[in-house]
Design a protein around this motif. Structure first.
Motif, PDB file in Angstrom:
ATOM      1  N   ILE A 113      59.957  27.898  33.015  1.00  0.00           N
ATOM      2  CA  ILE A 113      58.918  26.951  32.752  1.00  0.00           C
ATOM      3  C   ILE A 113      58.323  27.105  31.327  1.00  0.00           C
ATOM      4  CG2 ILE A 113      58.372  26.288  35.057  1.00  0.00           C
ATOM      5  CD1 ILE A 113      55.891  27.397  34.670  1.00  0.00           C
ATOM      6  N   PRO A 114      57.852  26.188  30.623  1.00  0.00           N
ATOM      7  CA  PRO A 114      57.544  26.476  29.089  1.00  0.00           C
ATOM      8  C   PRO A 114      56.142  27.222  29.489  1.00  0.00           C
ATOM      9  CG  PRO A 114      58.010  24.044  29.455  1.00  0.00           C
ATOM     10  CD  PRO A 114      58.192  24.762  30.972  1.00  0.00           C
ATOM     11  N   SER A 115      56.040  28.174  28.485  1.00  0.00           N
ATOM     12  CA  SER A 115      54.834  29.131  28.390  1.00  0.00           C
ATOM     13  C   SER A 115      53.897  28.816  27.322  1.00  0.00           C
ATOM     14  CB  SER A 115      55.310  30.407  28.163  1.00  0.00           C
ATOM     15  OG  SER A 115      56.055  30.769  27.062  1.00  0.00           O
ATOM     16  N   LYS A 116      54.455  27.923  26.303  1.00  0.00           N
ATOM     17  CA  LYS A 116      53.869  27.567  25.070  1.00  0.00           C
ATOM     18  C   LYS A 116      52.956  26.417  25.645  1.00  0.00           C
ATOM     19  CE  LYS A 116      53.652  27.100  20.077  1.00  0.00           C
ATOM     20  NZ  LYS A 116      54.326  26.590  18.744  1.00  0.00           N
ATOM     21  N   GLU A 117      51.493  26.493  25.712  1.00  0.00           N
ATOM     22  CA  GLU A 117      50.648  25.256  25.907  1.00  0.00           C
ATOM     23  C   GLU A 117      51.050  24.104  25.069  1.00  0.00           C
ATOM     24  OE1 GLU A 117      46.567  26.092  26.208  1.00  0.00           O
ATOM     25  OE2 GLU A 117      46.750  27.963  27.512  1.00  0.00           O
ATOM     26  N   GLY A 118      50.770  22.971  25.229  1.00  0.00           N
ATOM     27  CA  GLY A 118      51.110  21.828  24.870  1.00  0.00           C
ATOM     28  C   GLY A 118      52.022  20.597  25.377  1.00  0.00           C
ATOM     29  N   ARG A 119      51.911  19.440  24.889  1.00  0.00           N
ATOM     30  CA  ARG A 119      52.387  18.382  25.709  1.00  0.00           C
ATOM     31  C   ARG A 119      54.149  18.700  25.871  1.00  0.00           C
ATOM     32  NH1 ARG A 119      51.076  13.535  26.933  1.00  0.00           N
ATOM     33  NH2 ARG A 119      49.117  13.893  26.025  1.00  0.00           N
ATOM     34  N   ILE A 120      54.602  18.300  27.265  1.00  0.00           N
ATOM     35  CA  ILE A 120      56.015  18.188  27.394  1.00  0.00           C
ATOM     36  C   ILE A 120      56.551  16.905  27.729  1.00  0.00           C
ATOM     37  CG2 ILE A 120      57.560  19.257  29.211  1.00  0.00           C
ATOM     38  CD1 ILE A 120      55.315  21.501  30.094  1.00  0.00           C
ATOM     39  N   LEU A 135      58.191  21.405  38.111  1.00  0.00           N
ATOM     40  CA  LEU A 135      57.519  21.808  37.009  1.00  0.00           C
ATOM     41  C   LEU A 135      56.075  21.220  36.819  1.00  0.00           C
ATOM     42  CD1 LEU A 135      57.527  22.638  33.845  1.00  0.00           C
ATOM     43  CD2 LEU A 135      58.607  20.359  33.407  1.00  0.00           C
ATOM     44  N   LYS A 136      55.872  20.157  37.369  1.00  0.00           N
ATOM     45  CA  LYS A 136      54.691  19.608  37.169  1.00  0.00           C
ATOM     46  C   LYS A 136      53.777  20.239  38.141  1.00  0.00           C
ATOM     47  CE  LYS A 136      51.802  15.588  38.255  1.00  0.00           C
ATOM     48  NZ  LYS A 136      51.787  14.071  38.757  1.00  0.00           N
ATOM     49  N   GLN A 137      54.142  20.785  39.390  1.00  0.00           N
ATOM     50  CA  GLN A 137      53.209  21.545  40.259  1.00  0.00           C
ATOM     51  C   GLN A 137      52.855  22.918  39.856  1.00  0.00           C
ATOM     52  OE1 GLN A 137      54.530  21.260  44.226  1.00  0.00           O
ATOM     53  NE2 GLN A 137      52.997  22.398  45.208  1.00  0.00           N
ATOM     54  N   LEU A 138      53.896  23.470  38.959  1.00  0.00           N
ATOM     55  CA  LEU A 138      53.690  24.874  38.423  1.00  0.00           C
ATOM     56  C   LEU A 138      53.018  24.994  37.163  1.00  0.00           C
ATOM     57  CD1 LEU A 138      57.259  26.024  39.107  1.00  0.00           C
ATOM     58  CD2 LEU A 138      55.095  27.007  40.159  1.00  0.00           C
ATOM     59  N   LYS A 143      46.491  21.997  30.290  1.00  0.00           N
ATOM     60  CA  LYS A 143      47.285  22.521  29.127  1.00  0.00           C
ATOM     61  C   LYS A 143      48.666  22.239  28.860  1.00  0.00           C
ATOM     62  CE  LYS A 143      44.728  26.665  30.440  1.00  0.00           C
ATOM     63  NZ  LYS A 143      44.842  28.129  31.212  1.00  0.00           N
ATOM     64  N   PHE A 144      49.341  21.255  29.695  1.00  0.00           N
ATOM     65  CA  PHE A 144      50.505  21.025  29.661  1.00  0.00           C
ATOM     66  C   PHE A 144      50.730  19.349  30.046  1.00  0.00           C
ATOM     67  CE2 PHE A 144      50.743  25.567  30.410  1.00  0.00           C
ATOM     68  CZ  PHE A 144      51.772  25.967  29.491  1.00  0.00           C
ATOM     69  N   PRO A 145      50.219  18.570  29.369  1.00  0.00           N
ATOM     70  CA  PRO A 145      50.446  17.055  29.711  1.00  0.00           C
ATOM     71  C   PRO A 145      51.884  16.869  29.731  1.00  0.00           C
ATOM     72  CG  PRO A 145      48.834  17.513  27.883  1.00  0.00           C
ATOM     73  CD  PRO A 145      49.546  18.845  27.973  1.00  0.00           C
ATOM     74  N   LEU A 146      52.429  15.814  30.540  1.00  0.00           N
ATOM     75  CA  LEU A 146      53.693  15.430  30.805  1.00  0.00           C
ATOM     76  C   LEU A 146      53.941  13.956  30.441  1.00  0.00           C
ATOM     77  CD1 LEU A 146      54.610  17.050  34.457  1.00  0.00           C
ATOM     78  CD2 LEU A 146      55.138  17.871  31.991  1.00  0.00           C
ATOM     79  N   LYS A 191      56.717   9.972  19.883  1.00  0.00           N
ATOM     80  CA  LYS A 191      56.385  10.571  18.626  1.00  0.00           C
ATOM     81  C   LYS A 191      56.948  11.715  18.949  1.00  0.00           C
ATOM     82  CE  LYS A 191      52.975  11.453  14.926  1.00  0.00           C
ATOM     83  NZ  LYS A 191      54.013  10.921  13.766  1.00  0.00           N
ATOM     84  N   LEU A 192      58.138  12.340  18.678  1.00  0.00           N
ATOM     85  CA  LEU A 192      58.661  13.602  19.195  1.00  0.00           C
ATOM     86  C   LEU A 192      58.023  14.731  18.623  1.00  0.00           C
ATOM     87  CD1 LEU A 192      62.434  12.462  18.976  1.00  0.00           C
ATOM     88  CD2 LEU A 192      60.983  12.572  21.053  1.00  0.00           C
ATOM     89  N   ALA A 193      57.633  14.637  17.297  1.00  0.00           N
ATOM     90  CA  ALA A 193      56.593  15.697  16.857  1.00  0.00           C
ATOM     91  C   ALA A 193      55.598  16.201  17.578  1.00  0.00           C
ATOM     92  CB  ALA A 193      56.248  15.549  15.318  1.00  0.00           C
ATOM     93  N   ASN A 194      55.030  15.431  18.516  1.00  0.00           N
ATOM     94  CA  ASN A 194      53.915  15.923  19.343  1.00  0.00           C
ATOM     95  C   ASN A 194      54.058  16.749  20.600  1.00  0.00           C
ATOM     96  OD1 ASN A 194      52.278  14.070  17.579  1.00  0.00           O
ATOM     97  ND2 ASN A 194      52.245  12.270  19.324  1.00  0.00           N
ATOM     98  N   TYR A 195      55.506  16.953  20.735  1.00  0.00           N
ATOM     99  CA  TYR A 195      55.881  17.646  21.891  1.00  0.00           C
ATOM    100  C   TYR A 195      55.923  19.405  21.695  1.00  0.00           C
ATOM    101  CZ  TYR A 195      56.314  13.322  24.062  1.00  0.00           C
ATOM    102  OH  TYR A 195      55.926  11.799  24.353  1.00  0.00           O
ATOM    103  N   GLU A 196      55.527  20.205  22.457  1.00  0.00           N
ATOM    104  CA  GLU A 196      55.831  21.683  22.335  1.00  0.00           C
ATOM    105  C   GLU A 196      56.960  22.162  23.207  1.00  0.00           C
ATOM    106  OE1 GLU A 196      54.358  23.632  20.253  1.00  0.00           O
ATOM    107  OE2 GLU A 196      52.682  22.480  19.627  1.00  0.00           O
ATOM    108  N   SER A 197      57.313  21.321  24.034  1.00  0.00           N
ATOM    109  CA  SER A 197      58.394  21.677  24.866  1.00  0.00           C
ATOM    110  C   SER A 197      59.208  20.313  25.224  1.00  0.00           C
ATOM    111  CB  SER A 197      58.083  22.444  26.393  1.00  0.00           C
ATOM    112  OG  SER A 197      57.151  23.561  25.941  1.00  0.00           O
ATOM    113  N   ILE A 198      60.394  20.300  25.425  1.00  0.00           N
ATOM    114  CA  ILE A 198      61.314  19.341  25.939  1.00  0.00           C
ATOM    115  C   ILE A 198      62.180  19.780  27.057  1.00  0.00           C
ATOM    116  CG2 ILE A 198      63.061  17.397  25.831  1.00  0.00           C
ATOM    117  CD1 ILE A 198      62.007  17.650  22.468  1.00  0.00           C
TER     118      ILE A 198
END
Length: 231
Positions: A113-120, A135-138, A143-146, A191-198
């Motif tokens: 799962i993503p480790s870097k905090e930020g929007r997914i 993924l949501k439950q974990l 810290k990780f808005p979806l 706005k794809l620049a807003n996401y840290e993980s996809i």
């Protein structure tokens, strides 16, 4: 000889699996989506840090992988979401299963799962619903808005409890439309620049094409997690 060897290998594999009990079964409308609640109190879900997969015995010499989700450590339960709209051993198993049945399953692998905090941003089809629910439950919502798009292969009526608990999930269905085209239209509205993980999961050609599309967009700086499950 080949069949004898296959049976012998399957017998050995079965001995490595754990017996669990089906505690509840719900069929969506249409009934080709099956929601199976499994009771396995020895499974230490509270220790999970990755998205797990389990291999279920669905018939003689037949096994299918599913993603446990919506687990409850106190009750010792989790859910499997199985699409059963095609002719196959997994579909037949899911359509016939009922509460009280004993099933055999075992852990096979896990996804990071993503480790870097930020929007997914999550792009999945319905076969990967368990994946994104896990993924949501974990992850911590603060810290990780979806933002989640789930492509539907049929015009399913989404259970009210599921949509109410997951307001960030957008279920997409367009009759006679290609899944890749529908998902591309949705992701390009963001706005794809807003996401840290996809995170992309589900049908392998869809996963491959969406990953390729995202790699070609200059504003995408997110780390991409891709999991193809079937083709």
């Amino acid at each position: 000889m080949a069949n004898v060897l296959k049976k012998a290998m399957a017998g050995l594999f079965d001995k490595m699996l754990t017996s669990a009990t089906v505690s509840d079964v719900k069929f969506w409308n249409p009934s080709t989506m099956v929601e199976i609640e499994v009771h396995l109190p020895t499974l230490e879900t509270q220790k999970w840090k990755t998205i797990h997969r389990v291999k279920c015995r669905v018939g003689d010499l037949e096994y299918r992988d599913y993603t446990p989700s919506c687990w409850d450590p106190e009750k010792g339960t989790f859910k499997i979401f199985a699409e059963a709209g095609h002719d196959g051993a997994g579909s037949r198993w899911a359509q016939q299963i009922k509460a009280g049945d004993e099933i055999l399953l075992g852990a096979v692998h896990a996804a990071q799962i993503p480790s870097k905090e930020g929007r997914i941003l999550c792009l999945v089809d319905l076969s990967a619903l368990g994946h994104v629910l896990s993924l949501k439950q974990l992850t911590d919502r603060d810290k990780f808005p979806l933002d989640v798009a789930v492509f539907l292969h049929e015009a399913y009526h989404i259970p009210e409890y599921l949509s109410e608990k997951n307001p960030e999930f957008e279920f997409l269905y367009q009759e006679n439309e290609n899944n890749i085209r529908v998902m591309e239209q949705w992701l390009m509205s963001k706005k794809l620049a807003n996401y840290e993980s996809i995170c992309i999961a589900g049908n392998t050609p869809m996963v491959s094409q969406l990953r390729k599309k995202l790699k070609g967009i200059t504003e995408v700086e997110a780390r991409i997690f891709a999991q193809g499950f079937w083709s």
